[in-house]
Each structure stands twice: as C-alpha cells, then as structure tokens.
Design an enzyme around this catalytic site. Structure first.
Site, mmCIF file in Angstrom:
data_model
loop_
_atom_site.group_PDB
_atom_site.id
_atom_site.type_symbol
_atom_site.label_atom_id
_atom_site.label_comp_id
_atom_site.label_asym_id
_atom_site.label_seq_id
_atom_site.Cartn_x
_atom_site.Cartn_y
_atom_site.Cartn_z
ATOM 1 N N HIS A 67 0.835 -1.202 0.000
ATOM 2 C CA HIS A 67 0.000 0.000 0.000
ATOM 3 C C HIS A 67 0.868 1.249 0.000
ATOM 4 O O HIS A 67 1.890 1.306 0.670
ATOM 5 C CB HIS A 67 -0.939 0.005 1.214
ATOM 6 C CG HIS A 67 -2.097 -0.913 1.034
ATOM 7 N ND1 HIS A 67 -3.334 -0.484 0.620
ATOM 8 C CD2 HIS A 67 -2.193 -2.247 1.159
ATOM 9 C CE1 HIS A 67 -4.137 -1.515 0.519
ATOM 10 N NE2 HIS A 67 -3.469 -2.609 0.840
ATOM 11 N N GLN A 88 -7.977 8.041 -2.610
ATOM 12 C CA GLN A 88 -7.313 9.130 -1.887
ATOM 13 C C GLN A 88 -7.924 10.486 -2.252
ATOM 14 O O GLN A 88 -8.142 11.326 -1.372
ATOM 15 C CB GLN A 88 -5.806 9.119 -2.157
ATOM 16 C CG GLN A 88 -5.104 7.958 -1.452
ATOM 17 C CD GLN A 88 -3.617 8.154 -1.334
ATOM 18 O OE1 GLN A 88 -3.131 9.277 -1.178
ATOM 19 N NE2 GLN A 88 -2.870 7.060 -1.367
ATOM 20 N N PHE A 119 0.852 2.950 6.912
ATOM 21 C CA PHE A 119 -0.477 3.087 7.491
ATOM 22 C C PHE A 119 -1.515 2.771 6.429
ATOM 23 O O PHE A 119 -1.463 3.292 5.323
ATOM 24 C CB PHE A 119 -0.646 4.533 7.984
ATOM 25 C CG PHE A 119 -2.023 4.886 8.447
ATOM 26 C CD1 PHE A 119 -2.493 4.429 9.667
ATOM 27 C CD2 PHE A 119 -2.843 5.697 7.679
ATOM 28 C CE1 PHE A 119 -3.764 4.776 10.114
ATOM 29 C CE2 PHE A 119 -4.104 6.055 8.110
ATOM 30 C CZ PHE A 119 -4.569 5.591 9.334
ATOM 31 N N VAL A 120 -2.462 1.898 6.760
ATOM 32 C CA VAL A 120 -3.531 1.541 5.827
ATOM 33 C C VAL A 120 -4.868 1.823 6.492
ATOM 34 O O VAL A 120 -5.117 1.403 7.624
ATOM 35 C CB VAL A 120 -3.459 0.049 5.405
ATOM 36 C CG1 VAL A 120 -4.624 -0.311 4.486
ATOM 37 C CG2 VAL A 120 -2.128 -0.259 4.731
ATOM 38 N N ILE A 121 -5.696 2.564 5.771
ATOM 39 C CA ILE A 121 -7.062 2.840 6.208
ATOM 40 C C ILE A 121 -7.934 2.869 4.957
ATOM 41 O O ILE A 121 -7.460 3.238 3.883
ATOM 42 C CB ILE A 121 -7.154 4.172 6.990
ATOM 43 C CG1 ILE A 121 -8.526 4.334 7.660
ATOM 44 C CG2 ILE A 121 -6.806 5.353 6.104
ATOM 45 C CD1 ILE A 121 -8.590 5.477 8.668
ATOM 46 N N CYS A 122 -9.163 2.487 5.091
ATOM 47 C CA CYS A 122 -10.089 2.525 3.966
ATOM 48 C C CYS A 122 -10.484 3.986 3.730
ATOM 49 O O CYS A 122 -11.376 4.520 4.393
ATOM 50 C CB CYS A 122 -11.307 1.650 4.250
ATOM 51 S SG CYS A 122 -12.454 1.587 2.875
ATOM 52 N N ALA A 123 -9.792 4.628 2.802
ATOM 53 C CA ALA A 123 -9.995 6.060 2.550
ATOM 54 C C ALA A 123 -11.425 6.357 2.095
ATOM 55 O O ALA A 123 -11.964 7.432 2.390
ATOM 56 C CB ALA A 123 -8.996 6.556 1.508
#
Length: 174
Positions: A67, A88, A119-123
């Site tokens: 990612h 994004q 860092f991974v987050i569901c944008a």
C-alpha cells in the site's frame, strides 16, 4: 458483472479484472481463482479474506507494504494505481493544506519507522480529518494489533473494490 460471469472467466481475465482488489497483490486473486465456482459476491469476498487470514504474519505485512503512503510521493507524482488515486482523492488527500501535508508526511514516516509497513485505512470510508486523526492515534498501537487492524482495513478496501466491479449500485459503506 454477475457472479455467473465471474465463474466463467479464464484465469488471465480473472486476474486482470480482480488483480488489484488487494492493492498491488494480484497473487491473492490468482490463488482464489481455483476456488470457483463462487455462489455469490460474499463467497468471493470470503475466499479472498480466508486466503489473507491463512498467510503467516510476514505475508500479511507484505500485503500492507504494497500500500502507498496516504498523500505521499505516489499521489504527488501521479503513480498511484487508478483505484488508490480515486480513493485518496475522494478522501481529500489530494487537497491537503501545506500544514496538513507536512503533518501527514511526519506521521507516515513515524508510523513506518515504528511498524515497518505503511499506514492503511479505507480512505473511501473516511475523510482527511479522520485519516489524520486515526494515523496519529494508531501510531501508539502495538505492532501485532496494528498489523491486524491494517489487514482489516485491507479487507474493507477489497470489499468496496469488489463491489465497484461486481455491483452496479455499489455503496461507499460496508
């Protein structure tokens, strides 16, 4: 595309279509192709999740390392995957102020130094304020907890990407 069509796809087409539902990890969809036929969207999603869950911790970290940094160099240079660019941009990562950009870069760097993966987050399920808040908070987590959290976020991203490919009225919420 309906699930019956998915089940008839040759291997190469399946991987070409679904190869980025897990960011830059076509090996995941390549591996689940052999589990056809899928009875539903949920069955396909479950097969992907089960494959990820069966990986050793190093494999899970490998998925996280694929990612890109949020609002990072790939976004700035235009080298993100189409899906990541859209996600994004939808969260406002392409419209940060100079102060937000500096803060994001610092937090991304601290996070990677602490955990060894980005860092991974569901944008698609957040916005820039929420992303900055979560990034700051999650920098304090333990490595194992953060790895597990990152993988759960990968699964959310995967679900939404699958919905976009398979369901014509795909929502942005799980």
């Amino acid at each position: 595309m309906d699930i019956a069509t998915v089940n008839t796809l040759p291997y190469e087409d399946f991987v070409n279509i679904f190869g980025n539902v897990v960011e830059k990890c076509p090996i995941v969809t390549a591996a689940v192709w052999s589990r056809r036929p899928f009875v539903s969207f949920t069955d396909l999603e479950a097969a992907i999740s089960e494959f990820i869950d069966a990986l050793p911790e190093s494999g899970k970290e490998g998925i996280l390392r694929c990612h890109p940094d949020l609002a990072g160099r790939d976004l700035q240079s235009g080298t993100l995957t189409r899906e990541s660019q859209q996600e994004q941009a939808g969260a406002g990562m392409d419209a940060l102020s100079s102060v937000e950009t500096s803060r994001m870069a610092r937090l991304n760097r601290e996070y990677k130094e602490r955990f060894g993966f980005p860092f991974v987050i569901c944008a698609r399920m957040s916005d820039k304020a929420g992303i900055l808040r979560h990034l700051s908070e999650r920098c304090r987590n333990e490595r194992a907890a953060e790895r597990a959290r990152g993988i759960e976020e990968v699964k959310k991203i995967c679900r939404l990407r699958l919905q976009s490919l398979l369901l014509s009225d795909a929502p942005n919420k799980l």
